[in-house]
Scaffold this motif. Structure first.
Motif, PDB file in Angstrom:
ATOM      1  N   ALA A 117      61.885  46.951  71.656  1.00  0.00           N
ATOM      2  CA  ALA A 117      62.815  47.975  72.122  1.00  0.00           C
ATOM      3  C   ALA A 117      62.210  49.359  71.957  1.00  0.00           C
ATOM      4  N   PRO A 119      62.455  52.997  71.005  1.00  0.00           N
ATOM      5  CA  PRO A 119      63.404  53.802  70.207  1.00  0.00           C
ATOM      6  C   PRO A 119      63.781  55.116  70.865  1.00  0.00           C
ATOM      7  N   TYR A 120      63.061  55.539  71.888  1.00  0.00           N
ATOM      8  CA  TYR A 120      63.324  56.826  72.526  1.00  0.00           C
ATOM      9  C   TYR A 120      64.025  56.685  73.876  1.00  0.00           C
ATOM     10  N   ASN A 122      67.204  54.225  75.489  1.00  0.00           N
ATOM     11  CA  ASN A 122      68.145  53.131  75.302  1.00  0.00           C
ATOM     12  C   ASN A 122      68.043  52.137  76.456  1.00  0.00           C
ATOM     13  N   GLY A 123      68.034  50.866  76.103  1.00  0.00           N
ATOM     14  CA  GLY A 123      68.014  49.806  77.102  1.00  0.00           C
ATOM     15  C   GLY A 123      66.656  49.507  77.681  1.00  0.00           C
ATOM     16  N   LYS A 124      65.601  50.156  77.229  1.00  0.00           N
ATOM     17  CA  LYS A 124      64.260  49.917  77.753  1.00  0.00           C
ATOM     18  C   LYS A 124      63.387  49.277  76.677  1.00  0.00           C
ATOM     19  N   THR A 125      62.393  48.536  77.133  1.00  0.00           N
ATOM     20  CA  THR A 125      61.487  47.847  76.219  1.00  0.00           C
ATOM     21  C   THR A 125      60.044  48.175  76.590  1.00  0.00           C
ATOM     22  N   GLN A 165      63.755  44.977  66.129  1.00  0.00           N
ATOM     23  CA  GLN A 165      63.501  45.621  67.414  1.00  0.00           C
ATOM     24  C   GLN A 165      62.683  44.750  68.366  1.00  0.00           C
TER      25      GLN A 165
END
Length: 287
Positions: A117, A119-120, A122-125, A165
């Motif tokens: 994941a 951390p900067y 949201n919803g992206k990996t 994560q």
């Protein structure tokens, strides 16, 4: 007069209940009111809201148990004076994490793809592909290192195996190498660490033996990060004769300590611990 009465009745609709239907309706209304009053508290306040239980997410994509017996090395406690309760508690957390995330079998030398994941955002990996050069740590502190060459620059990422994560760990190629630690690939030619990010997984039978890659790498000219030619590292996957002279190889042999091979205090038999831990993990994972 009869015609006017019929015209008046035609604009209305009547529902005629029989005696049995009326009694059934009264009983149904009485039971509904009883349930409504029983749900209220004694002081006339509405019932307290009870949230539903949290769902348990189970990865349905996990493959069935293989016939080959494999126990991840972080389950084996180190040989030292430690508190066994610590490892028992950590082992429970590790099993719970494995019920959510499929942590596959892999070794130093296997090619992995890890989705983490961002951390900067949201919803992206973020996805990284590389060769596993090291597995270290015990318990929840277990880590593994992936290395790849990107635009001519060596990139290494150290992942915590039980980091929440991590979304997915995919084994693109399952294999072993001649050594359990491949950190010397930092000083090897870049071609041994260059992995295509679009690499497709190589199929491997679930009950077959893990293949051992007999590849021996060619090193860059010195200086190296460590003196890999010395016997204490016990390196088998480097062709020293292509980089070092015979004098340097003979000089490195002077650092050999052959008596350590007969030091019985350094022997650590983990067969009994592995058997007990294996049975516990299999029992808890089947629940």
């Amino acid at each position: 007069m009869a015609a006017s009465r019929k015209a008046g009745l035609s604009g209305c609709s009547f529902i005629i209940f029989s005696k049995t239907a009326r009694s059934n309706l009264q009983q149904r209304l009485r039971s509904t009111s009883t349930r409504f009053h029983s749900s209220d508290s004694g002081d006339g306040q509405p019932p307290k809201f009870m949230p539903p239980p949290k769902p348990v997410i189970v990865d349905k994509t996990q493959a069935e148990a293989t016939q080959r017996r494999f126990l991840s090395p972080e389950f084996i406690p180190p040989r030292q004076r430690t508190n066994p309760i610590k490892f028992v508690i950590e082992r429970k957390d590790m099993i719970q994490r494995r019920k959510v995330l499929n942590i596959p079998e892999f070794y130093a030398g296997s090619i992995l793809a890890v989705n983490v994941a961002d951390p900067y955002a949201n919803g992206k990996t973020n996805r990284f592909v590389g060769i596993c050069t090291q597995r270290s740590g015990k318990g929840l502190g277990a880590t593994f290192v992936l290395r790849n060459i990107i635009d001519g620059q060596g990139v290494e990422i150290c992942y915590e195996l039980y980091n929440p994560q991590i979304h997915q760990i995919e084994v693109l190629k399952l294999e072993k190498r001649l050594d359990d630690n491949l950190m010397y690939l930092r000083d090897a030619l870049p071609e041994y660490c260059t992995i295509d990010f679009n690499m497709k997984p190589v199929p491997h039978p679930a009950n077959g033996e893990v293949p051992v890659n007999q590849l021996k790498v060619k090193m860059k000219p010195k200086p190296w990060s460590k003196r890999w030619e010395r016997p204490k590292f016990k390196i088998q996957g480097i062709r020293f004769e292509l980089t070092l002279s015979e004098e340097k190889i003979e000089e490195a042999k002077k650092w050999d300590q052959p008596w350590l091979e007969f030091d019985m205090l350094k022997e650590y038999d983990t067969s009994k611990i592995e058997k007990q831990t294996w049975e516990e993990v299999q029992r808890e994972m089947s629940k």
